[in-house]
Design a protein around this motif. Sequence first.
Motif, short mmCIF file in Angstrom:
data_model
loop_
_atom_site.label_atom_id
_atom_site.label_comp_id
_atom_site.label_asym_id
_atom_site.label_seq_id
_atom_site.Cartn_x
_atom_site.Cartn_y
_atom_site.Cartn_z
N LYS A 10 36.11 -19.19 16.29
CA LYS A 10 34.94 -19.16 15.42
C LYS A 10 35.35 -19.81 14.11
CE LYS A 10 31.33 -16.36 13.43
NZ LYS A 10 30.73 -15.02 13.35
N GLU A 19 39.34 -15.78 18.32
CA GLU A 19 38.72 -14.52 18.72
C GLU A 19 39.23 -14.03 20.06
OE1 GLU A 19 34.47 -14.79 18.38
OE2 GLU A 19 34.61 -14.67 16.21
N GLU A 44 31.01 -21.17 17.15
CA GLU A 44 31.94 -20.62 18.13
C GLU A 44 32.09 -21.63 19.26
OE1 GLU A 44 31.01 -16.69 19.44
OE2 GLU A 44 30.62 -15.99 17.41
#
Length: 72
Positions: free
Chosen positions: A8, A66, A15
Motif C-alpha cells: 500500500k 501489508e 494497493e
Amino acid sequence: MGTAYKIKCKHCGTEFQYSMSATFGLCQECVGCECSTHVETELPIRCPSCLHILNRTPQEFNEQVETVMMWD
C-alpha cells in the motif's frame, strides 16, 4: 523460489501486488519483522499509480508492505 508482496503506497494509498524471484539460490528473509532483511534499493520499485519510488530505504519499503507470500 520467489516472494510476492501486497503493498500500500504511503504517498497515494494505492494497493497493488509486486513479486520478485530470489536469485542465485539466495533465500530472502521475512519482511516486516526484526530479523535482518535484504530489500533491493538499487532498482526502484514504483507505485503503478503515482510512480513514487517505494524502496529508497529498506525501512520505507517494509512500512508499506501489508502481506508477504513466499514460494519454492
